[in-house]
Each structure stands twice: as structure tokens, then as C-alpha cells.
Design an enzyme around this catalytic site. Structure first.
Site, PDB file in Angstrom:
ATOM      1  N   HIS A 116      49.561  40.303  37.639  1.00 43.07           N
ATOM      2  CA  HIS A 116      48.142  39.928  37.784  1.00 43.07           C
ATOM      3  C   HIS A 116      47.568  39.617  36.408  1.00 43.07           C
ATOM      4  O   HIS A 116      47.086  40.497  35.689  1.00 43.07           O
ATOM      5  CB  HIS A 116      47.368  41.068  38.457  1.00 43.07           C
ATOM      6  CG  HIS A 116      45.988  40.682  38.885  1.00 43.07           C
ATOM      7  ND1 HIS A 116      45.472  40.967  40.139  1.00 43.07           N
ATOM      8  CD2 HIS A 116      44.994  40.031  38.236  1.00 43.07           C
ATOM      9  CE1 HIS A 116      44.244  40.501  40.226  1.00 43.07           C
ATOM     10  NE2 HIS A 116      43.916  39.940  39.075  1.00 43.07           N
ATOM     11  N   GLY A 133      37.312  35.422  42.467  1.00 40.67           N
ATOM     12  CA  GLY A 133      35.882  35.134  42.341  1.00 40.67           C
ATOM     13  C   GLY A 133      35.069  36.325  42.828  1.00 40.67           C
ATOM     14  O   GLY A 133      35.632  37.375  43.180  1.00 40.67           O
ATOM     15  N   HIS A 142      42.492  39.006  45.874  1.00 39.50           N
ATOM     16  CA  HIS A 142      41.649  39.960  45.146  1.00 39.50           C
ATOM     17  C   HIS A 142      40.830  40.713  46.197  1.00 39.50           C
ATOM     18  O   HIS A 142      40.000  40.110  46.891  1.00 39.50           O
ATOM     19  CB  HIS A 142      40.680  39.233  44.228  1.00 39.50           C
ATOM     20  CG  HIS A 142      41.238  38.843  42.897  1.00 39.50           C
ATOM     21  ND1 HIS A 142      42.079  37.790  42.735  1.00 39.50           N
ATOM     22  CD2 HIS A 142      41.040  39.375  41.650  1.00 39.50           C
ATOM     23  CE1 HIS A 142      42.393  37.679  41.445  1.00 39.50           C
ATOM     24  NE2 HIS A 142      41.774  38.620  40.773  1.00 39.50           N
ATOM     25  N   GLU A 150      37.956  45.526  44.817  1.00 41.65           N
ATOM     26  CA  GLU A 150      37.595  45.630  43.394  1.00 41.65           C
ATOM     27  C   GLU A 150      36.088  45.891  43.305  1.00 41.65           C
ATOM     28  O   GLU A 150      35.663  46.989  42.999  1.00 41.65           O
ATOM     29  CB  GLU A 150      37.968  44.328  42.666  1.00 41.65           C
ATOM     30  CG  GLU A 150      37.590  44.309  41.193  1.00 41.65           C
ATOM     31  CD  GLU A 150      37.799  42.921  40.560  1.00 41.65           C
ATOM     32  OE1 GLU A 150      37.860  41.921  41.295  1.00 41.65           O
ATOM     33  OE2 GLU A 150      37.860  42.859  39.316  1.00 41.65           O
TER      34      GLU A 150
HETATM   35  O1  LIG Z   1      39.208  40.529  38.439  1.00 45.64           O
HETATM   36  C1  LIG Z   1      38.811  39.460  38.915  1.00 45.64           C
HETATM   37  N1  LIG Z   1      38.210  39.452  40.120  1.00 45.64           N
HETATM   38  C2  LIG Z   1      37.822  38.300  40.725  1.00 45.64           C
HETATM   39  N2  LIG Z   1      37.947  37.114  40.147  1.00 45.64           N
HETATM   40  C3  LIG Z   1      38.507  37.075  38.918  1.00 45.64           C
HETATM   41  C4  LIG Z   1      38.953  38.210  38.260  1.00 45.64           C
HETATM   42  N3  LIG Z   1      39.446  37.850  37.065  1.00 45.64           N
HETATM   43  C5  LIG Z   1      39.311  36.511  36.983  1.00 45.64           C
HETATM   44  N4  LIG Z   1      38.742  36.044  38.098  1.00 45.64           N
HETATM   45  C6  LIG Z   1      38.409  34.665  38.411  1.00 45.64           C
HETATM   46  C7  LIG Z   1      37.831  33.912  37.228  1.00 45.64           C
HETATM   47  C8  LIG Z   1      38.803  32.807  36.968  1.00 45.64           C
HETATM   48  O2  LIG Z   1      38.163  31.607  36.582  1.00 45.64           O
HETATM   49  C9  LIG Z   1      39.509  32.647  38.306  1.00 45.64           C
HETATM   50  C10 LIG Z   1      40.853  31.980  38.281  1.00 45.64           C
HETATM   51  O3  LIG Z   1      41.709  32.544  37.359  1.00 45.64           O
HETATM   52  O4  LIG Z   1      39.599  33.974  38.775  1.00 45.64           O
HETATM   53 ZN   LIG Z   2      42.039  39.174  38.690  1.00 41.81          ZN
END
Ligand SMILES: O=c1[nH]cnc2c1ncn2[C@H]1C[C@H](O)[C@@H](CO)O1
Ligand SMILES: [Zn+2]
Length: 359
Positions: free
Chosen positions: A17, A178, A205, A208
């Protein structure tokens, strides 16, 4: 006794990840931003590094995600995507990572006129160039893409099709990312259905910034093979004053079915999903032998590497190299790659690598 950073860097590691657009070098952002005329909050590399960490540490996932506008701005051409991907691989290899899945959302990289295919191919070629540069220096690393659909947008079906089209050309699978609250994964059933019909792999995802309903939907309505974070599964586990912890039906399902949890300790503290590393649910989930893996999420936003994430959890929970080996084998077992390769990775790379370090 906690494990030293040097031993952790020497250990062969697996990263499941890790966002490509959350792992740029600050120096590269500054250079590329100047080229494309994008204004940054700081133009000194150290200051910019600090800015990302501080801005991402507000306790809110939505604010955390806002910082990506500065990385996405410099990842809009084939040349820039190629460079970012190549450096990403070189940085992972320098940290001792031997297998990684780099996730990113092609739909966010089309502002200068790239097609999604051109973007995927630029990243593919950049990852391969990075792997080749590492081989030239005597290091072997495999890095493949996970194509992400953004959960607030409507491109997920198209991205899922892309993931299937490129499955034998550097793409390991699919992901949804997102802002979580208000954007349930079931909005993307069309994409998941397509992936399942094509025997493709995906992670979501979930669990979280939002809790059990999100995890339940990701697993039971969408059919996710892994959980991105999944840390809120802790809400379905009761720890009484006396006696063993009690698992609800969803937590029991996750544990019984060996659903991989892509835990990202530092990121979780920054977004408020955990109050500190010491209080991170990874401790209990590891004690209960869930399929726990340790990950960076976004190396830039957390100013971290996989070795540093391990150093933090080793210190907080008194884990030793044997534990790191267990997390690493868990990750290798959970990779979206062929059974043969995973077995070879475990038997020929991970176990001998840890043995050399005395684990
Ligand atoms: O931890 C996360 N949770 C949800 N979305 C995330 C997280 N880290 C990055 N992103 C999003 C922002 C990036 O632009 C997108 C694609 O990598 O994924
Ligand atoms: Zn992520």
C-alpha cells in the site's frame, strides 16, 4: 530491545500500500513545478518536506488528501510520470524493498491531454526503468501498478477495464481511494462486477476514516480481496477486563478468511484513524494473528519509508526481526501476483534475507 533502522533497511521487504503520487522526492516536485509553472507552498526541499507532513497531520483525511494537489500538478506528462515512477522504484530499492505495488489514479493525470493508456504506459516504462537501474547496481526489485478509481468520481468502470487490459503488462490490480465518509464503495459496483467477471484482483480503501459499514460493504457487497487500511475492524473486537478478546462476526470473518489488512501506522495517526503509534490497533490485531501487513501509504506526506514504519512499530510494541519477518511473509502471501512468484519470493528472497540477519 527495538530493531535498528540499519537492520530493517537490510531486510527484504514487501510494500502493498504505497501511493505513487504520495511518494515523490521534494527536490523533484520543486524542479518539475518550475517547469510547468505550478506554484508551491515552499521552494526549499526541506521546507517543502516539512510542509507536506504538517499539512497532512491535521487529523482529517479530507485535509490530508488536499496536499495531493501539489504532486498531481507535476505528474501530467509522460516524461514527468516516467521520472516519478523511476525514482519511486529507486527509492524503494534503496530502502530494501524487493516487491511493491504502486497505486495511483490515472483519471487524475489527464489534465494536459494524456489518454489513460498513455499515462499507464508512461508509469509502466518508468517503473521498469527504475527496476533496470537497480539491477545495474546489483539489486533486484519488482514493482507493479495498482490502478485506482477515485471514490467521489465516476471513472471507476473505465479504470477497472484498464486494469484488466494491462494485467499482463505491469498492472497487478485495482483499488478505490479518496474521501471515505459519504462515498461508499458500493457506488462502484459496476467496476467491481467487471473485475470479478474477469478474475481480476482488487483492494478497497475501507475502515480508515469510516468504520465497520465501510469494511462490510467492501468485503461482502463489493468482493474486495484485501482491505486498504481496514484498521477500524478494531471496532468489532471487544477486549474485556478479564478473559480473551471477543470478535464480532465481521472481525471473525476477516480473520478466518485471512483477509489482508494493509495497515499504514503513520498515516493513520496523521488522519486521526489512530491516536498514536503506541495505541495503534496493529498491536491487538497482530496478537490476534490477523493477516497484518505494514505499509507506508504515502512516503512524502508521512516523511517515511517502509523501514521507518517498521522501526516505529518495533519500538512501540517491542517487535523483533522475527515479527518483521512475519509481517513481510504476510505481505508476500497477499501480493496480487502469481502463487509461484509469491512462493519464490518467500523461499528464495525473504527467508534467506532474514536468515542472514539472524531471524
Ligand atoms: O489513505 C488514503 N485514503 C484514501 N485516499 C488516499 C489515501 N492516500 C492517498 N489517497 C488518494 C490520494 C491520491 O491522489 C489517490 C491515488 O493515489 O489516492
Ligand atoms: Zn492509501
Amino acid at each position: 530491545m527495538s530493531v535498528g533502522l540499519e537492520a530493517l533497511q537490510a531486510a527484504p521487504k514487501v510494500s502493498l500500500h504505497d501511493h505513487l503520487d504520495g511518494g515523490l522526492r521534494p527536490e523533484t516536485i520543486i524542479e518539475l513545478a518550475a517547469e510547468v509553472g505550478h506554484e508551491l507552498p515552499a521552494t526549499d526541499a526541506r521546507e517543502l518536506r516539512r510542509w507536506f507532513v504538517e499539512s497532512a497531520s491535521s487529523g482529517s483525511l479530507v485535509r490530508y488528501l488536499e496536499t495531493f494537489k501539489h504532486t498531481l500538478a507535476v505528474m501530467q506528462t509522460q516524461v514527468h510520470l516516467h521520472r516519478v515512477a523511476r525514482e519511486f522504484v529507486e527509492d524503494l530499492a534503496a530502502d530494501g524493498v524487493v516487491y511493491a505495488e504502486a497505486r495511483w489514479a490515472p483519471e487524475q493525470h489527464l489534465l494536459s491531454g494524456l489518454t489513460p493508456r498513455q499515462a499507464v504506459e508512461a508509469v509502466r516504462d518508468g517503473l521498469e526503468a527504475g527496476a533496470q537501474a537497480c539491477r545495474d547496481r546489483g539489486r533486484t526489485i519488482i514493482v507493479r501498478q495498482l490502478l485506482t478509481g477515485m471514490r467521489h468520481a465516476s471513472a471507476s468502470r473505465e479504470i477497472a477495464e484498464l486494469a484488466v487490459d494491462y494485467r499482463h503488462d505491469g498492472v497487478a490490480g485495482f483499488d478505490i481511494a479518496g474521501a471515505e465518509a459519504g462515498h461508499p464503495p458500493t457506488r462502484h459496483l459496476d467496476a467491481f462486477d467487471y473485475l470479478k467477471r474477469n478474475n481480476a484482483y482488487f483492494t478497497v480503501h475501507a475502515g480508515e476514516a469510516f468504520g465497520l459499514p465501510s469494511i462490510w460493504e467492501a468485503l461482502q457487497l463489493c468482493g474486495a480481496n484485501r482491505l486498504g487500511h481496514g484498521v477500524r475492524i478494531i471496532d468489532d473486537i471487544t477486549v474485556p477486563d478479564y478473559g480473551p478478546p471477543r470478535l464480532g462476526d465481521l472481525a471473525a470473518y476477516v480473520r478466518n478468511m485471512r483477509i489482508p489488512l494493509e495497515l499504514c501506522p503513520s498515516s493513520n495517526v496523521q488522519t486521526g484513524a489512530a491516536s498514536s503509534i503506541a495505541e495503534h490497533p496493529i498491536g491487538l490485531l497482530t496478537d490476534l494473528r490477523f493477516r497484518v501487513t505494514v505499509n507506508c501509504d504515502n512516503q512524502l506526506m508521512s516523511d517515511t519509508t517502509l523501514s521507518r514504519e517498521f522501526a516505529k512499530v518495533c519500538e512501540a510494541f517491542d517487535y523483533d526481526l522475527e515479527d518483521v519477518r512475519w509481517f513481510t511473509i504476510n505481505a508476500a502471501k497477499s501480493a496480487f501476483h502469481s502463487f509461484d512468484l509469491r512462493l519464490a519470493l518467500i523461499e528464495e528472497v525473504i527467508k534467506p534475507g532474514f536468515a542472514r540477519l539472524g531471524a
